[in-house]
Design a protein around this motif. Structure first.
Motif, PDB file in Angstrom:
ATOM      1  N   SER B 560       0.808  -1.222   0.000  1.00  0.00           N
ATOM      2  CA  SER B 560       0.000   0.000   0.000  1.00  0.00           C
ATOM      3  C   SER B 560       0.836   1.265   0.000  1.00  0.00           C
ATOM      4  O   SER B 560       0.674   2.148  -0.832  1.00  0.00           O
ATOM      5  CB  SER B 560      -0.908   0.007   1.224  1.00  0.00           C
ATOM      6  N   SER B 561       1.729   1.355   0.975  1.00  0.00           N
ATOM      7  CA  SER B 561       2.540   2.570   1.101  1.00  0.00           C
ATOM      8  C   SER B 561       3.284   2.868  -0.188  1.00  0.00           C
ATOM      9  O   SER B 561       3.312   3.991  -0.668  1.00  0.00           O
ATOM     10  CB  SER B 561       3.569   2.373   2.211  1.00  0.00           C
ATOM     11  N   LEU B 563       2.719   1.799  -3.290  1.00  0.00           N
ATOM     12  CA  LEU B 563       1.892   2.142  -4.439  1.00  0.00           C
ATOM     13  C   LEU B 563       1.441   3.599  -4.364  1.00  0.00           C
ATOM     14  O   LEU B 563       1.496   4.325  -5.357  1.00  0.00           O
ATOM     15  CB  LEU B 563       0.669   1.230  -4.496  1.00  0.00           C
ATOM     16  N   LEU B 564       1.012   4.002  -3.187  1.00  0.00           N
ATOM     17  CA  LEU B 564       0.594   5.401  -3.038  1.00  0.00           C
ATOM     18  C   LEU B 564       1.767   6.327  -3.305  1.00  0.00           C
ATOM     19  O   LEU B 564       1.620   7.370  -3.943  1.00  0.00           O
ATOM     20  CB  LEU B 564       0.030   5.636  -1.635  1.00  0.00           C
ATOM     21  N   MET B 567       2.120   6.661  -7.056  1.00  0.00           N
ATOM     22  CA  MET B 567       1.095   7.507  -7.677  1.00  0.00           C
ATOM     23  C   MET B 567       1.384   8.978  -7.387  1.00  0.00           C
ATOM     24  O   MET B 567       1.302   9.831  -8.274  1.00  0.00           O
ATOM     25  CB  MET B 567      -0.287   7.137  -7.122  1.00  0.00           C
ATOM     26  N   ASN B 568       1.736   9.249  -6.151  1.00  0.00           N
ATOM     27  CA  ASN B 568       2.003  10.639  -5.781  1.00  0.00           C
ATOM     28  C   ASN B 568       3.238  11.184  -6.498  1.00  0.00           C
ATOM     29  O   ASN B 568       3.263  12.331  -6.919  1.00  0.00           O
ATOM     30  CB  ASN B 568       2.169  10.762  -4.265  1.00  0.00           C
ATOM     31  N   LEU B 571       2.316  12.030 -10.162  1.00  0.00           N
ATOM     32  CA  LEU B 571       1.574  13.292 -10.298  1.00  0.00           C
ATOM     33  C   LEU B 571       2.469  14.496 -10.027  1.00  0.00           C
ATOM     34  O   LEU B 571       2.412  15.503 -10.740  1.00  0.00           O
ATOM     35  CB  LEU B 571       0.377  13.307  -9.344  1.00  0.00           C
ATOM     36  N   LEU B 641      -1.272  16.340 -16.299  1.00  0.00           N
ATOM     37  CA  LEU B 641      -2.095  15.472 -15.470  1.00  0.00           C
ATOM     38  C   LEU B 641      -2.344  14.118 -16.157  1.00  0.00           C
ATOM     39  O   LEU B 641      -2.290  13.063 -15.523  1.00  0.00           O
ATOM     40  CB  LEU B 641      -3.424  16.170 -15.145  1.00  0.00           C
ATOM     41  N   GLY B 644       0.743  12.207 -15.666  1.00  0.00           N
ATOM     42  CA  GLY B 644       0.849  11.738 -14.276  1.00  0.00           C
ATOM     43  C   GLY B 644      -0.002  10.505 -14.036  1.00  0.00           C
ATOM     44  O   GLY B 644       0.431   9.558 -13.378  1.00  0.00           O
ATOM     45  N   LEU B 645      -1.207  10.508 -14.595  1.00  0.00           N
ATOM     46  CA  LEU B 645      -2.080   9.351 -14.416  1.00  0.00           C
ATOM     47  C   LEU B 645      -1.507   8.124 -15.128  1.00  0.00           C
ATOM     48  O   LEU B 645      -1.588   6.999 -14.622  1.00  0.00           O
ATOM     49  CB  LEU B 645      -3.489   9.662 -14.941  1.00  0.00           C
ATOM     50  N   GLY B 648       1.407   6.741 -13.121  1.00  0.00           N
ATOM     51  CA  GLY B 648       0.964   6.090 -11.886  1.00  0.00           C
ATOM     52  C   GLY B 648       0.096   4.873 -12.148  1.00  0.00           C
ATOM     53  O   GLY B 648      -0.339   4.206 -11.210  1.00  0.00           O
ATOM     54  N   SER B 649      -0.139   4.552 -13.408  1.00  0.00           N
ATOM     55  CA  SER B 649      -1.034   3.436 -13.746  1.00  0.00           C
ATOM     56  C   SER B 649      -0.380   2.087 -13.461  1.00  0.00           C
ATOM     57  O   SER B 649       0.841   2.005 -13.328  1.00  0.00           O
ATOM     58  CB  SER B 649      -1.386   3.509 -15.234  1.00  0.00           C
ATOM     59  N   PRO B 650      -1.176   1.025 -13.359  1.00  0.00           N
ATOM     60  CA  PRO B 650      -0.588  -0.307 -13.140  1.00  0.00           C
ATOM     61  C   PRO B 650       0.431  -0.661 -14.229  1.00  0.00           C
ATOM     62  O   PRO B 650       1.471  -1.267 -13.935  1.00  0.00           O
ATOM     63  CB  PRO B 650      -1.787  -1.261 -13.210  1.00  0.00           C
ATOM     64  N   GLN B 653       4.041   0.393 -13.766  1.00  0.00           N
ATOM     65  CA  GLN B 653       4.777  -0.195 -12.644  1.00  0.00           C
ATOM     66  C   GLN B 653       5.613  -1.399 -13.077  1.00  0.00           C
ATOM     67  O   GLN B 653       6.364  -1.960 -12.300  1.00  0.00           O
ATOM     68  CB  GLN B 653       3.824  -0.621 -11.519  1.00  0.00           C
TER      69      GLN B 653
END
Lengths: 414, 655
Positions: B560-561, B563-564, B567-568, B571, B641, B644-645, B648-650, B653
């Motif tokens: 979790s940490s 992945l967030l 994403m951050n 962006l 933007l 950025g999306l 941050g997409s799967p 990664q």
């Protein structure tokens, strides 16, 4: 001790109605304990990574061999906090003394893994998988410890959490578990009260992703983010008397206390503290081991204070992959050894006692002629907490291949 | 290099399509070179795959470049980094002077506390160069402060001293803030001069107060040496650390010798050393530059020997302190003793209890050498082997490591007698025993298997196919541990090019962050903010304390940490919010849907799932992205933007 506390809790939960004088956190705790019942039992596991030197932590000060084998790094008898005439706490563990006196702290000595490895990596892996010697195990025992427990009714994103930047082996597995490094920036664009459009976009991407690895984690993550947002744990400041030291470990426990107090349904939690691998200049009452022990015990004691009445339903267990050589090495340090010491504390713990059979430190009593021998399997200690505290009776699933009869428990939980 | 791969292709082709096509291939007419080995990976995908695996991620234009010269030729270039021009990178790194200094120079220019103590004790004199001198004076000031405080604490008690100290600091701070404003009004060259003319006390207070943006402003226009000096006044070792970290990130982002940097990262991680341990704070610059990088594609045994003798490793795994229990030093035998007195003293020493400070073995290196560097944990060694290897390496030590001294063999701490390692009898021959053991280990089949598994894990998949690992291990043993040859075997294999290997690896935080910066074509003027992001994601550069190094597998990094955090970062990066990183306009497309299509291609080579595409496509209506208001239909969409999306997409990664 624990009975009186429980009585107090019960009474207070009745008494709080209409009593403005009682602080809000107390009423919440009292209600929570009543309404959530067994689900509120919590197990917190702390890993001392790097092989802590158990012999200098809980010191066998009655053993002449201990002093003979450690001429420059022993803890002198007059410096320890005597526990029972035979063992004593390292002086830097002074924050533990009140816990011991109140009988909330128990100690298990000469405990460890039956596997002979002296590799940090393997030994940690075995202690986290809960299957010493078997590398193929894919999940961790703390994750499995939730398997047979009843599913909580509401969202359970915080049922299993790790404080830190990554999810450790001990919590990996089929039960959802989240890793949180910092609850204040746990979210997309910070922990805002409202979900940002960007957070929603990412959630939609990950929710329906065919990528099974990322999809699963993504879903757990966004569930947790939403729950955290609504609970707003930043409201729960540490209790005034909870004196957390700086650093990663103290921060982790501080945040864990916040999550527990925010009533997010934490059942099992994990965090770790490094800096125990003292091959050189370990120190004695001062020095490297003293410093890290102080951080360790001060953080845990602060956590205990911070939890207040919630500590009643919390059990904290500490572990380290193996102990260190009985003799000091050529550099006033110690090399990798075998058996070690574990601390267990919590409301239901029958503390004030050192559990386990002491194997002795004479040459003939040492494991492979050099290390403290293991007389208690670590799974026996953990099994008792899982069985009696979490209430998971299926220990064969949690620790497969290990004969974990409740009759053989050390009975530190009564 | 692609003869092997060609061969596989040829054999298969011959049996399938007849001779004519294979002749065409042999003549170098490219077009679908490996059709049978990889029925589904077309040439475009091969290029993307090669870039994803052998570099830190494609930059804009990289895929076209690889296609233009051909995948095979490009791979061959990457395997010979010495032939690739990297002048632009060198120019980029030129301000970082410590990256070109040897360890002794580093220690002298950016003194450790030991160096300062030596000056304070009068064992060494202050340097005459004014910039250096200022750095020393600032540290002396700090050192004396600390000593004074210790004495005062003994007399007045800790609380009183701490209170006094706080008050004094506050006053100092206020004065320093004023002074900074004053200095900022001066032209740059006079500013530095004014700093040098200040008293050491004032200078210390000034640099302590000089933080963040104010410091950047203060150093604006200064030359590299002046900037380093300003930073060193506050914290000399931080300069060394930061330049090392910046150098690594800039190389990963900008170097044309991408495979060399990937392999340098791989080997550093394999022979991990932690920057936070004592002298290793200033030993890693040389370790990475002189020990690892030049051998990254060379012979494994060379790398093993070089790490074994490196001050960084000797210090990190404590071998420099290990002393043979029966050595002269342990027995207290003086340097000039004759045989008779030697015997007498030794007999006496064996009965006495008290030995010197350094009087015994330290097993740390011996164990990790076999477990992590060579054989692997199941490589068939015992505790007895660990102890014997530790005995062999006694005497492999350092001359004054804290002054930047190098490797030396010290006969007087070396354990005498035969040693038995993995069943081999090692006859007494001093330093050479170590070389013999390293040679045995480097050639052990368990080592070949262990190293090749790790390489395949980095380049192919988290669970690499065993037949591939076996073939790589055969090459390893046959070619004397030649790493370039082992990589060739891997790159010629059908497993490497199998369709299910395409984007199968989850990026580590380093790979994610660097690939995002590369994909966005950003200009990096300060890499430290990126380094701090990596620290938050759990992958501090040079900051892995245990000798295991960081994991290369997905399960360590997908949570979790993390992945967030990704994403951050995505962006923040694309919207220009990562300090020190400038992004350009991503596309000039005015139509939002068109812009999305362009970015899907440039950032992810078009490998975007329908889900991800639909989510972003739906967001294009959002006024934040479209920028469209009724009265202003012509404004271009917010492409940063969209980018950025996508980052941050799967899909992004994976590599």
């Amino acid at each position: 001790m624990s009975i009186t506390r429980r009585v107090f809790l019960k009474n207070s939960s009745l008494a709080v109605v209409g009593t403005a004088a009682i602080p809000a956190f107390l009423t919440r705790a009292a209600y929570a304990a009543e309404s959530l019942g067994a689900k509120n039992k919590r197990l917190v596991v702390i890993f001392q990574r790097g092989a802590a030197d158990g012999l200098n932590i809980v010191v066998p000060h009655h053993e002449r061999a201990y002093y003979a084998m450690r001429p420059s790094i022993n803890i002198p008898r007059n410096a320890v906090f005597d526990l029972d005439g035979f063992f004593g706490l390292h002086p830097s563990l002074s924050p533990f003394q009140p816990l011991w006196k109140q009988r909330h702290l128990a100690i298990v000595h000469a405990v460890g893994s039956p596997d002979p490895t002296r590799s940090h990596f393997d030994a940690q892996d075995f202690m986290e998988s809960g299957t010493p010697g078997i590398k193929a195990t894919e999940d961790g025992w703390l994750n499995r410890s939730l398997h047979s427990l009843p599913q909580p009714a509401s969202a359970d994103a915080f049922r299993a959490i790790a404080l830190g930047p990554s999810l450790p082996r001990i919590l990996s597995g089929s039960e959802p578990a989240v890793a949180i490094n910092n609850i204040n920036d746990f979210g997309v664009g910070g922990n805002n009260p409202k979900a940002s459009p960007n957070a929603n976009s990412f959630e939609a991407m990950y929710e329906h992703s065919v990528d099974s690895v990322l999809h699963g984690t993504g879903q757990e993550t966004f569930d947790a983010v939403k729950m955290l947002r609504s609970a707003d744990p930043s409201k729960y400041k540490p209790a005034a008397a909870a004196d957390y030291p700086g650093g990663h470990f103290g921060d982790s426990l501080k945040q864990l206390a916040q999550l527990i107090k925010a009533n997010l349904g934490v059942q099992v939690a994990f965090t770790d503290i490094g800096g125990w691998d003292h091959h050189v200049n370990e120190g004695s009452t001062q020095g490297q081991i003293a410093n890290v022990l102080h951080e360790f015990s001060q953080s845990i004691a602060a956590f205990w204070t911070d939890l207040g009445d919630l500590a009643e339903d919390t059990v904290v267990v500490t572990m380290s992959e193996f102990g260190r050589t009985a003799r000091e090495n050529g550099n006033r340090g110690t090399d990798h050894g075998h058996a070690n010491v574990m601390f267990v504390m919590g409301g239901p713990v029958k503390g004030g006692k050192v559990y386990g059979r002491w194997p002795g430190l004479d040459q003939s009593q040492l494991y492979e002629g050099r290390d403290l021998a293991v007389t208690t399997d670590f799974r026996q200690v953990l099994g008792e907490a899982v069985y009696n505290h979490l209430g998971n009776k299926d220990l064969n699933q949690v620790f497969p291949g290990f004969d974990n009869q409740p009759g053989k428990f050390l009975k530190y939980l009564g | 290099m692609n003869l092997g791969r060609l061969k596989i292709g040829l054999i298969l082709l011959l049996s399938l399509s007849g001779f004519a096509i294979s002749v065409q291939l042999a003549l170098g007419k490219k077009k679908d070179k490996h059709p049978t080995a990889n029925p589904q990976m077309d040439e475009q995908k091969q290029a993307v795959h090669a870039l994803n695996r052998l570099t830190f991620g494609p930059r804009p234009g990289d895929v076209d470049h690889v296609l233009a010269i051909g995948v095979d030729k490009w791979i061959d270039q990457q395997l010979h980094p010495e032939k690739i021009n990297d002048d632009a990178l060198d120019a980029r790194l030129s301000p970082f002077r410590t990256l070109r200094m040897d360890t002794r120079e580093i220690v002298q220019n950016f003194p450790s506390e030991q160096m300062i103590k030596a000056v304070a004790d009068g064992k060494q004199s202050l340097p005459s160069d004014p910039l250096k001198r200022a750095v020393y004076q600032a540290q002396l000031e700090r050192y004396q402060d600390k000593e004074d405080r210790k004495q005062q604490t003994a007399v007045a008690g800790a609380d009183k001293v701490a209170d006094d100290e706080r008050t004094r600091r506050q006053q100092e701070r206020a004065a320093a803030d004023e002074k900074i404003e004053e200095l900022l009004d001066l032209p740059t060259d006079q500013r530095m001069k004014a700093v040098l003319e200040m008293s050491p006390e004032d200078r210390r207070a000034l640099t302590g107060a000089l933080q963040g943006d104010k410091r950047d402003e203060f150093m604006e226009g200064m030359n590299p040496r002046q900037r380093e000096t300003v930073e060193a006044l506050d914290h000399p070792q931080q300069v060394v650390n930061n330049e090392l970290v910046e150098g690594k990130l800039l190389r990963a982002i900008c170097s044309n010798r991408q495979l060399q940097e990937v392999m340098t990262d791989f080997w550093f991680n394999h022979f991990n050393v932690f920057i936070g341990k004592g002298a290793d704070r200033y030993l890693l610059t040389s370790y990475e530059r002189d020990v690892i990088r030049p051998r990254a594609l060379g012979k494994f045994e060379d790398l093993l020997v070089a790490t074994a003798q490196s001050p960084a490793m000797l210090f990190y795994l404590d071998n420099w302190l290990s002393v043979g229990p029966n050595s002269d030093v342990a027995n207290g035998i003086p340097k000039q003793a004759n045989n008779q007195s030697r015997r007498r003293i030794r007999n006496k020493a064996q009965t006495s209890q008290s030995k010197g400070k350094r009087n015994g073995l330290n097993e740390n290196y011996g164990r990790e050498l076999m477990e992590l560097h060579t054989l692997g944990v199941n490589g068939g060694y015992t505790q007895q082997d660990v102890t014997e290897v530790a005995r062999v390496f006694t005497g492999w030590t350092l001359k004054q490591p804290k002054q930047g001294g190098g490797f030396t063999f010290e006969e007087r701490t070396h354990e005498p007698g035969d040693k038995i390692v993995l069943g081999h009898r090692i006859k007494p021959k001093g330093e050479k025993e170590g070389f013999e053991v390293l040679h045995i280990l480097a050639r052990n089949p368990a080592t070949a298997k262990f190293i090749c598994t790790k390489l395949a894990m980095r380049f192919v998949s988290d669970q690499p196919p065993q037949p591939l690992v076996d073939r790589m291990a055969q090459t390893f043993l046959k070619k004397d541990g030649n790493i370039r040859e082992v990589l060739k075997t891997m790159l010629d294999s059908p497993e490497f090019w199998a369709p299910n290997a395409y984007r199968a690896k989850v990026k580590t935080p380093l790979e994610f962050v660097v690939s995002a910066v590369r994909a966005s074509g950003a200009e990096v003027t300060d890499a430290m903010p990126i380094a701090r992001q990596l620290q938050n994601m759990g992958m501090q550069l040079y900051g892995m304390q245990p000798p295991t190094g960081y994991s290369m597998k997905a399960d360590a990094w997908v949570n979790s940490s993390a992945l967030l955090g990704r994403m951050n970062f995505a962006l923040a990066l694309t919207s220009g919010k990562v300090k020190g990183v400038q992004v350009n306009q991503f596309t000039e497309q005015k139509d939002p849907q068109q812009a999305l299509a362009v970015l899907e291609n440039s950032l992810l080579a078009g490998d975007v799932s329908k889900q991800t595409h639909d989510v972003i496509s739906a967001r294009l209506q959002d006024s934040k992205i479209s920028h469209r208001k009724l009265d202003d239909p012509a404004r271009p969409p917010n492409t940063s933007l969209i980018a950025g999306l996508l980052l941050g997409s799967p899909e992004f990664q994976r590599r």
